[in-house]
Motif scaffolding. Structure first.
Motif, PDB file in Angstrom:
ATOM      1  N   THR A   4       0.834  -0.949  -0.048  1.00  0.00           N
ATOM      2  CA  THR A   4       0.080  -0.034   0.139  1.00  0.00           C
ATOM      3  C   THR A   4       0.937   1.311  -0.003  1.00  0.00           C
ATOM      4  O   THR A   4       1.617   1.396   0.997  1.00  0.00           O
ATOM      5  CB  THR A   4      -0.987  -0.053   1.098  1.00  0.00           C
ATOM      6  OG1 THR A   4      -1.681  -1.339   1.335  1.00  0.00           O
ATOM      7  CG2 THR A   4      -1.761   1.228   1.332  1.00  0.00           C
ATOM      8  N   MET A   6       1.138   5.758  -0.729  1.00  0.00           N
ATOM      9  CA  MET A   6       0.181   6.880  -0.707  1.00  0.00           C
ATOM     10  C   MET A   6       0.061   7.192  -2.405  1.00  0.00           C
ATOM     11  O   MET A   6       1.007   7.190  -3.292  1.00  0.00           O
ATOM     12  CB  MET A   6       1.158   8.139  -0.305  1.00  0.00           C
ATOM     13  CG  MET A   6       0.426   9.380  -0.634  1.00  0.00           C
ATOM     14  SD  MET A   6       1.394  10.688   0.178  1.00  0.00           S
ATOM     15  CE  MET A   6       2.458  10.864  -1.178  1.00  0.00           C
ATOM     16  N   LYS A   7      -1.466   7.238  -2.901  1.00  0.00           N
ATOM     17  CA  LYS A   7      -1.464   7.599  -4.151  1.00  0.00           C
ATOM     18  C   LYS A   7      -1.519   9.009  -4.493  1.00  0.00           C
ATOM     19  O   LYS A   7      -1.017   9.507  -5.527  1.00  0.00           O
ATOM     20  CB  LYS A   7      -2.907   6.958  -4.415  1.00  0.00           C
ATOM     21  CG  LYS A   7      -3.517   7.139  -5.851  1.00  0.00           C
ATOM     22  CD  LYS A   7      -4.950   6.746  -5.913  1.00  0.00           C
ATOM     23  CE  LYS A   7      -5.877   7.849  -6.304  1.00  0.00           C
ATOM     24  NZ  LYS A   7      -7.173   7.349  -6.678  1.00  0.00           N
ATOM     25  N   LYS A   9      -2.040  13.225  -2.303  1.00  0.00           N
ATOM     26  CA  LYS A   9      -2.170  13.876  -1.188  1.00  0.00           C
ATOM     27  C   LYS A   9      -2.519  15.294  -1.368  1.00  0.00           C
ATOM     28  O   LYS A   9      -1.849  15.946  -2.421  1.00  0.00           O
ATOM     29  CB  LYS A   9      -1.089  13.883   0.196  1.00  0.00           C
ATOM     30  CG  LYS A   9       0.028  14.525  -0.166  1.00  0.00           C
ATOM     31  CD  LYS A   9       1.012  14.476   1.082  1.00  0.00           C
ATOM     32  CE  LYS A   9       2.172  15.033   0.884  1.00  0.00           C
ATOM     33  NZ  LYS A   9       3.004  15.100   1.980  1.00  0.00           N
ATOM     34  N   TYR A  90      -4.524   6.287  -0.295  1.00  0.00           N
ATOM     35  CA  TYR A  90      -3.902   5.232  -0.523  1.00  0.00           C
ATOM     36  C   TYR A  90      -4.266   4.161  -1.650  1.00  0.00           C
ATOM     37  O   TYR A  90      -5.688   4.099  -1.761  1.00  0.00           O
ATOM     38  CB  TYR A  90      -3.519   4.397   0.637  1.00  0.00           C
ATOM     39  CG  TYR A  90      -2.878   5.226   1.724  1.00  0.00           C
ATOM     40  CD1 TYR A  90      -1.642   5.517   1.893  1.00  0.00           C
ATOM     41  CD2 TYR A  90      -3.794   6.205   2.721  1.00  0.00           C
ATOM     42  CE1 TYR A  90      -0.877   6.276   2.837  1.00  0.00           C
ATOM     43  CE2 TYR A  90      -3.320   6.807   3.759  1.00  0.00           C
ATOM     44  CZ  TYR A  90      -1.455   6.858   3.682  1.00  0.00           C
ATOM     45  OH  TYR A  90      -1.240   7.757   4.772  1.00  0.00           O
TER      46      TYR A  90
END
Length: 118
Positions: A4, A6-7, A9, A90
């Motif tokens: 997983t 962080m996609k 922010k 995420y």
């Protein structure tokens, strides 16, 4: 194996509204949703810089250009208007995919306007 990451922010966004009576979550200016690569109804984690509280909710769309970061329902009890925070989404990736992935980080000014995104 899945990991997983962080996609995307939105960093140091300012809370503009809090409404205990509205059904929902966190309303985010459409321009910021797009800049961060979020989807409407996607789960996001919110980290309040001013009080240290952390919580999960889902993103709903506020009008583009409004600068809105609005906390609603239970989330409205966890931060105050004016607080700065970080909103993160995420995603799960295969390890090979994860090594090449780069998240979208959106920096905003005091009016929640995009300073930089990338």
């Amino acid at each position: 194996m899945q990991v997983t990451l962080m996609k995307g922010k939105i960093h140091r966004a300012r809370v503009t509204d809090a409404d205990l009576r509205y059904e929902g979550s966190i309303s985010i200016d459409r321009d910021l949703i797009e800049a961060a690569g979020f989807l409407v109804n996607e789960r996001v984690d919110v980290y309040d810089i001013d009080n240290g509280k952390r919580f999960s909710t889902y993103a709903i769309e506020a009008p583009a250009g409004s600068g809105t970061i609005g906390l609603t329902c239970a989330a409205a009890r966890l931060a105050m208007v004016g607080d700065k925070g970080i909103i993160v989404a995420y995603a799960g990736f295969a390890v090979a995919e994860a090594t090449a992935f780069r998240p979208c980080v959106v920096l905003v000014d005091d009016n929640n306007r995009v300073i930089s995104a990338g």
